[in-house]
Design an enzyme around this catalytic site. Structure first.
Site, PDB file in Angstrom:
ATOM      1  N   TYR A 258      -4.988 -12.626  -2.870  1.00 62.16           N
ATOM      2  CA  TYR A 258      -4.273 -11.438  -3.357  1.00 62.16           C
ATOM      3  C   TYR A 258      -3.451 -10.853  -2.207  1.00 62.16           C
ATOM      4  CZ  TYR A 258      -8.054 -11.699  -6.841  1.00 62.16           C
ATOM      5  OH  TYR A 258      -8.951 -12.127  -7.786  1.00 62.16           O
TER       6      TYR A 258
ATOM      7  N   ASP B 211      -8.460  -8.870  -1.317  1.00 64.00           N
ATOM      8  CA  ASP B 211      -7.897  -7.548  -1.611  1.00 64.00           C
ATOM      9  C   ASP B 211      -7.485  -7.538  -3.075  1.00 64.00           C
ATOM     10  OD1 ASP B 211      -6.837  -5.037  -1.518  1.00 64.00           O
ATOM     11  OD2 ASP B 211      -5.140  -5.533  -0.240  1.00 64.00           O
TER      12      ASP B 211
ATOM     13  N   GLN C 119       0.826  -1.200   0.000  1.00 63.10           N
ATOM     14  CA  GLN C 119       0.000   0.000   0.000  1.00 63.10           C
ATOM     15  C   GLN C 119       0.868   1.261   0.000  1.00 63.10           C
ATOM     16  OE1 GLN C 119      -3.097   0.220  -0.542  1.00 63.10           O
ATOM     17  NE2 GLN C 119      -4.131  -1.627   0.160  1.00 63.10           N
TER      18      GLN C 119
ATOM     19  N   GLU D  52      -0.958 -15.477  -3.717  1.00 64.20           N
ATOM     20  CA  GLU D  52      -0.513 -14.344  -4.539  1.00 64.20           C
ATOM     21  C   GLU D  52       0.108 -14.890  -5.827  1.00 64.20           C
ATOM     22  OE1 GLU D  52       0.374 -11.205  -6.388  1.00 64.20           O
ATOM     23  OE2 GLU D  52      -0.569 -10.866  -4.435  1.00 64.20           O
TER      24      GLU D  52
ATOM     25  N   CYS E 231     -10.333  -1.210  -3.912  1.00 64.10           N
ATOM     26  CA  CYS E 231      -9.805   0.090  -4.328  1.00 64.10           C
ATOM     27  C   CYS E 231     -10.670   0.723  -5.407  1.00 64.10           C
ATOM     28  CB  CYS E 231      -8.357  -0.029  -4.793  1.00 64.10           C
ATOM     29  SG  CYS E 231      -8.110  -1.180  -6.168  1.00 64.10           S
TER      30      CYS E 231
END
Length: 548
Positions: free
Chosen positions: A314, A383, A285, A335, A410
């Site tokens: 993720y 995420d 982030q 991931e 997001c």
């Protein structure tokens, strides 16, 4: 009324779009105006028209909004990165919260969603810990650096971005000083010639460590050692100087190969009481302070008691999952970026966390694998990238039947779309909190807690059927013995409900209290084919059905 190009109209701005433009109406036609603020009364020149909407630019501010302020950045109007630098931060937060609410109600179809007040940032400037700065030439052939203008690849020169920390300005100044003396040329996207493509910068705010990476059209640069020496002299906290080779005709910034010129090839940051190792390609982030608040909310929504299995999809470098590991029984991170997974495993070891494992694969494939392994996570953390989750992944997650799903998004639009599908699959959105990780820009993060619906919507009943009516056939093996057999031989976990469904399908008697619904609207989940096959074979093993 049809507006005409170059026509000047008077308009009152009544709202803001997701892109940060103001919007008002002229004779029922929506007009979108960049740089406008809700409450402005403007003269606007129409630039582009359609039947129901138009785009314009400000010609004159007749009456400014009470929330309008002067931008403190000379590049903001051209750059387009800071969509809200012309309004107060309080007004920006209201616009972002309204954007989340509008998407969830309009796209997601939720009525009166439980949206908590947006979590604003203490500092709206200097927060970015990553920057990708394109290198180019001006009309006179001088080397310049800055940011792409909105919806283009035209570089707006910017030597000092207010969103970036001081070490980034130091690194850019040193790099440009070296580059202008080196004789190296800027990369030209049209001819694909020239060396210097981007300056890629990262910073670990918790430790102050800085990484400087030159992205080049080739394998290296002339005078790399002198560049590294200048950066070491000028950049506070410098730990890493890298070369990234990108010789492809592409808009993708980074190539696949990195080479260390000086220092180490990673940064170490501190967040949520843990240490994290960050490699050049690792997702992390961009706002350290707000990320900690975001992860604290995610942990709160997960509702962990110390026994749960958490599936973190993720997962990047493992930040969210590892921040929850101390309150979970087990963490499984997934991931697709191999370097990030390597970092996640290193981060677990770095923090002496032994109850976390990380898989390097696509999220949807990993979820399917875990279903095949009989894994039953209690909490799933999502995420995803801006495009959201693929429908097949959402269905697989729902099939796992976790008690809670924590969705970190997001993009409010793709979040709302995904919440709608989750609702159709039996998961209701509860608490929703927007978090401003990107002050002064159009972006906003949102954390949502989803839980399985009440019995009137969808439930899974797992009764202890051994205590109910037992037929002579059932006396040959208890439900627990059948479950144990299937787990040992097929690595699948099955419920008593599924065993009873298969037995009834095979004509065997089950207890009279089997699957009594609590309401007529209850949707009872059906046994998946692979579990039905395993249960049938187990029943044959215990001579409860004849072999065929």
């Amino acid at each position: 009324m049809l507006l005409k190009k170059n026509e000047i109209v008077e308009i009152e701005i009544t709202g803001m779009t997701a892109e940060g433009s103001g919007v008002g109406r002229v004779e029922g036609i929506a007009v979108f105006v960049p740089g406008a603020a809700a409450g402005d009364r403007l003269k606007v020149r129409i630039l582009k028209t359609a039947k129901t909407y138009a785009f314009g630019k400000i010609e004159e501010i007749l009456e400014p909004s009470p929330e309008r302020i002067e931008s403190d950045c000379p590049c903001s109007e051209q750059c387009g990165g800071c969509a809200f630098r012309h309004i107060t931060y309080a007004e920006e937060l209201r616009a972002k919260e309204n954007r989340v609410r509008d998407a969830i109600e309009r796209i997601g179809g939720l009525q009166n969603p439980d949206i908590h007040p947006i979590v604003g940032a203490e500092h709206a400037d200097g927060y970015r810990n990553k920057a990708q700065i394109p290198i180019g030439q001006d009309k006179q052939g001088n080397l310049i650096a800055g940011f792409y203008a909105n919806h283009s690849h035209r570089i707006v020169q910017c030597d000092c971005c207010a969103l970036q920390p001081k070490p980034f300005e130091q690194a850019l100044d040193a790099f440009l000083e070296w580059a202008r003396k080196s004789g190296e040329s800027a990369y030209d996207e049209t001819t694909h010639k020239g060396k210097l493509r981007h300056l890629y910068l990262r910073m670990a705010e918790g430790t102050g460590e800085v990484m400087v990476c030159m992205v080049v059209n080739g394998n290296g640069l002339k005078g790399e050692d002198s560049l590294a020496a200048l950066l070491r002299e000028r950049v506070d906290g410098l730990k890493s100087v890298l070369i990234n080779s990108n010789r492809e005709d592409t808009n993708v910034v980074l190539g696949r190969r990195f080479r260390t010129v000086w220092g180490q090839d990673f940064l170490t940051d501190r967040m949520c009481g843990l240490q994290f190792r960050i490699s050049p390609l690792s997702f992390y982030q961009v706002n350290h302070a707000q990320a900690q608040r975001l992860y604290a909310l995610a942990g709160e929504y997960a509702g962990l008691t110390g026994k749960e299995t958490v599936l973190d999809l993720y997962c990047g470098t493992g930040t969210i999952g590892l921040s929850m590991a101390g309150r979970a029984g087990r963490v499984i991170g997934v991931e697709a970026v191999a370097q990030a997974v390597e970092n996640a495993r290193e981060n677990a070891a770095l923090n002496n966390i032994e109850n976390a494992e990380f898989l390097c694969m696509d999220a949807a494939e990993a979820a399917q694998l875990l279903v095949q392994r009989g894994e039953h996570p209690d909490v799933v953390v999502l995420d995803p990238p801006r495009k959201g989750c693929a429908p097949e992944l959402i269905r697989t997650v729902a099939d796992m039947a976790p008690s809670r799903i924590v969705y970190v998004s997001c993009d409010p639009a793709t979040l709302a779309r995904d919440l709608k599908l989750f609702r159709e699959l039996g998961y209701a959105a509860g608490l929703i909190t927007p978090v401003d990780l990107f002050p002064r820009t159009k972006h906003v993060e949102t954390v949502v807690c989803l839980s399985r619906k009440n019995p009137d919507d969808r439930i899974e009943i797992d009764l202890d059927l051994d205590e109910l009516d037992i037929t002579s056939a059932e006396s040959k093996a208890t439900y627990e013995e059948i479950k144990d057999y299937i787990l040992k031989n097929y690595n699948l976990k099955v419920s008593s409900l599924y065993i009873s469904q298969v037995k009834r399908k095979l004509g065997l008697e089950v207890g009279t209290n089997y699957n009594l619904p609590k309401s007529e609207n209850t949707q009872v989940p059906q046994c998946p084919p692979e579990k039905e096959t395993a249960i049938t074979e187990a029943l044959k093993h215990f001579s409860m059905v004849p072999f065929k």
